[in-house]
Write an enzyme that holds these catalytic residues in place. Structure first.
Site, short mmCIF file in Angstrom:
data_model
loop_
_atom_site.label_atom_id
_atom_site.label_comp_id
_atom_site.label_asym_id
_atom_site.label_seq_id
_atom_site.Cartn_x
_atom_site.Cartn_y
_atom_site.Cartn_z
N ARG A 176 -64.24 44.44 -0.74
CA ARG A 176 -65.29 43.56 -1.26
C ARG A 176 -66.54 43.62 -0.39
O ARG A 176 -67.66 43.74 -0.90
CB ARG A 176 -64.79 42.12 -1.38
CG ARG A 176 -63.82 41.94 -2.54
CD ARG A 176 -63.21 40.56 -2.54
NE ARG A 176 -62.43 40.43 -1.30
CZ ARG A 176 -62.17 39.30 -0.67
NH1 ARG A 176 -62.63 38.16 -1.14
NH2 ARG A 176 -61.45 39.29 0.41
N ASN A 199 -61.76 39.44 -5.62
CA ASN A 199 -60.35 39.80 -5.75
C ASN A 199 -59.80 39.09 -6.97
O ASN A 199 -60.25 37.99 -7.33
CB ASN A 199 -59.55 39.35 -4.53
CG ASN A 199 -59.71 40.28 -3.35
OD1 ASN A 199 -60.18 41.40 -3.48
ND2 ASN A 199 -59.31 39.81 -2.19
#
Length: 94
Positions: free
Chosen positions: A21, A39
């Site tokens: 990320r 996520n």
């Protein structure tokens, strides 16, 4: 802009707990893309990206590799509705 597009990506593989990320935020900002990354509870990473088609194609290419410790198995990509973001951020898990 009329020349902008929006995409939703779902990244499968070893993509959580490996800096995916954070690296996505850096890559998207470098490409001038707005949107978000998060996520998902199923172990995938989801990306919503808005920008020029060439920049989105570059992000899709990057997403298929990810950061050094990621092991991407596949990326599912689809057109998406515009959400009109001002920046690219990491958001809460879904």
């Amino acid at each position: 802009m009329a020349s902008e597009a929006a995409s939703r990506l779902r990244v499968h593989g070893l993509v959580q707990g490996v800096g995916y990320r954070y690296a996505t935020v850096l890559a998207a900002r470098k490409l001038g893309i707005t949107g978000w990354v998060r996520n998902r509870t199923d172990g995938t990473v989801e990306i919503h990206a808005e920008g020029e088609p060439a920049a989105l194609a570059a992000l899709l290419d990057w997403a298929g590799k990810g950061p050094a410790h990621a092991r991407v198995e596949r990326v599912d990509a689809a057109e998406a509705a515009f959400e009109h973001h001002d920046s690219f951020e990491e958001i809460a898990t879904l």
